[in-house]
Design a protein around this motif. Structure first.
Motif, short mmCIF file in Angstrom:
data_model
loop_
_atom_site.label_atom_id
_atom_site.label_comp_id
_atom_site.label_asym_id
_atom_site.label_seq_id
_atom_site.Cartn_x
_atom_site.Cartn_y
_atom_site.Cartn_z
N ILE A 65 -3.06 12.08 -1.25
CA ILE A 65 -4.37 12.65 -1.53
C ILE A 65 -4.71 13.67 -0.46
O ILE A 65 -4.15 13.70 0.61
N GLY A 66 -5.61 14.54 -0.80
CA GLY A 66 -6.02 15.56 0.14
C GLY A 66 -5.56 16.95 -0.27
O GLY A 66 -5.37 17.82 0.57
N GLU A 147 -9.97 6.60 10.42
CA GLU A 147 -8.92 5.77 9.83
C GLU A 147 -8.97 5.72 8.30
O GLU A 147 -8.64 4.71 7.69
N ASP A 148 -9.34 6.83 7.69
CA ASP A 148 -9.46 6.87 6.23
C ASP A 148 -8.12 6.56 5.54
O ASP A 148 -8.09 5.83 4.55
N GLU A 149 -7.03 7.08 6.07
CA GLU A 149 -5.72 6.83 5.44
C GLU A 149 -5.32 5.35 5.58
O GLU A 149 -4.73 4.78 4.66
N GLU A 150 -5.67 4.74 6.70
CA GLU A 150 -5.34 3.32 6.88
C GLU A 150 -6.16 2.44 5.94
O GLU A 150 -5.65 1.46 5.40
N ALA A 165 -8.91 2.85 -4.59
CA ALA A 165 -8.52 3.02 -3.19
C ALA A 165 -8.96 4.40 -2.69
O ALA A 165 -9.33 4.55 -1.52
N LYS A 166 -8.93 5.40 -3.57
CA LYS A 166 -9.41 6.74 -3.19
C LYS A 166 -10.89 6.70 -2.84
O LYS A 166 -11.33 7.37 -1.90
N ASP A 170 -12.51 7.89 0.63
CA ASP A 170 -13.60 8.87 0.69
C ASP A 170 -14.81 8.31 1.41
O ASP A 170 -15.51 9.04 2.13
N ALA A 171 -15.08 7.02 1.22
CA ALA A 171 -16.22 6.38 1.91
C ALA A 171 -16.02 6.42 3.42
O ALA A 171 -16.95 6.67 4.18
#
Length: 176
Positions: A65-66, A147-150, A165-166, A170-171
């Motif tokens: 994502i991204g 730590e958004d990816e974690e 999960a996305k 984003d949160a």
């Protein structure tokens, strides 16, 4: 709950010879441990020990994502790496760490997130506002703003769908 995969004694022995922190390696050390990385991956693959969702995260473009339209593996290929060159590259070590141990977050944050999710099979789109609010509270409490990816990885490991999960990811990005 632990998201670490069970290793055989041989795999544990191999892992002891691998430095997973890319920043702690020089070129010689990286070359020296390359055969160990390949041996470990071969063993894990042979017994299908890596959770399917982690392999999908690595190989499926929709899990990247991204704004990038290729998989994590595809980025290595796009940069001219192929076959074993991908897995022996120092930048692969963060993916190997994820394959082995899951998301790198404090145990307390993981426990609170698991509690916030509850049974992932029961999560529906109507639960997303509550889930994302709870996620932001956990991020603030533990100071995990970067730590958004974690959290995305943890959400996948817990069993949330990729689209939910996305929302979690984003949160986390919304917390300043």
């Amino acid at each position: 709950m632990s998201y670490k995969i069970e290793l055989t004694s041989k795999e544990s022995e191999i892992l002891n010879g691998i430095e997973l922190d890319q920043s702690a390696l020089d070129r010689v050390q990286c070359q020296r441990q390359a055969p160990l990385v390949l041996e470990l991956l071969e063993s894990l693959e042979g017994r299908k020990a890596i959770p399917k969702v982690r392999l999908m995260y690595w190989m499926e473009p929709k899990y990247q994502i991204g704004g990038v339209k290729t998989s994590h593996k595809g980025l290595f290929e796009r940069n001219g790496r192929k076959d074993d060159e991908i897995y022996t590259h120092p930048n692969f070590l963060k993916y190997l760490r994820y394959f082995l141990f899951g998301a790198q977050l404090p145990e307390g944050a993981v426990a609170e997130f698991e509690e916030a999710v509850g049974n992932p099979e029961w999560i529906s789109s109507g639960d997303i506002p509550h889930l994302t609010k709870g996620t932001r509270a956990i991020v603030r409490k533990f100071g995990l703003q970067n730590e958004d990816e974690e959290f995305y990885r943890l959400a996948l490991d817990i069993g949330l769908s990729q689209s939910f999960a996305k929302y979690v990811r984003d949160a986390v990005k919304q917390v300043k």
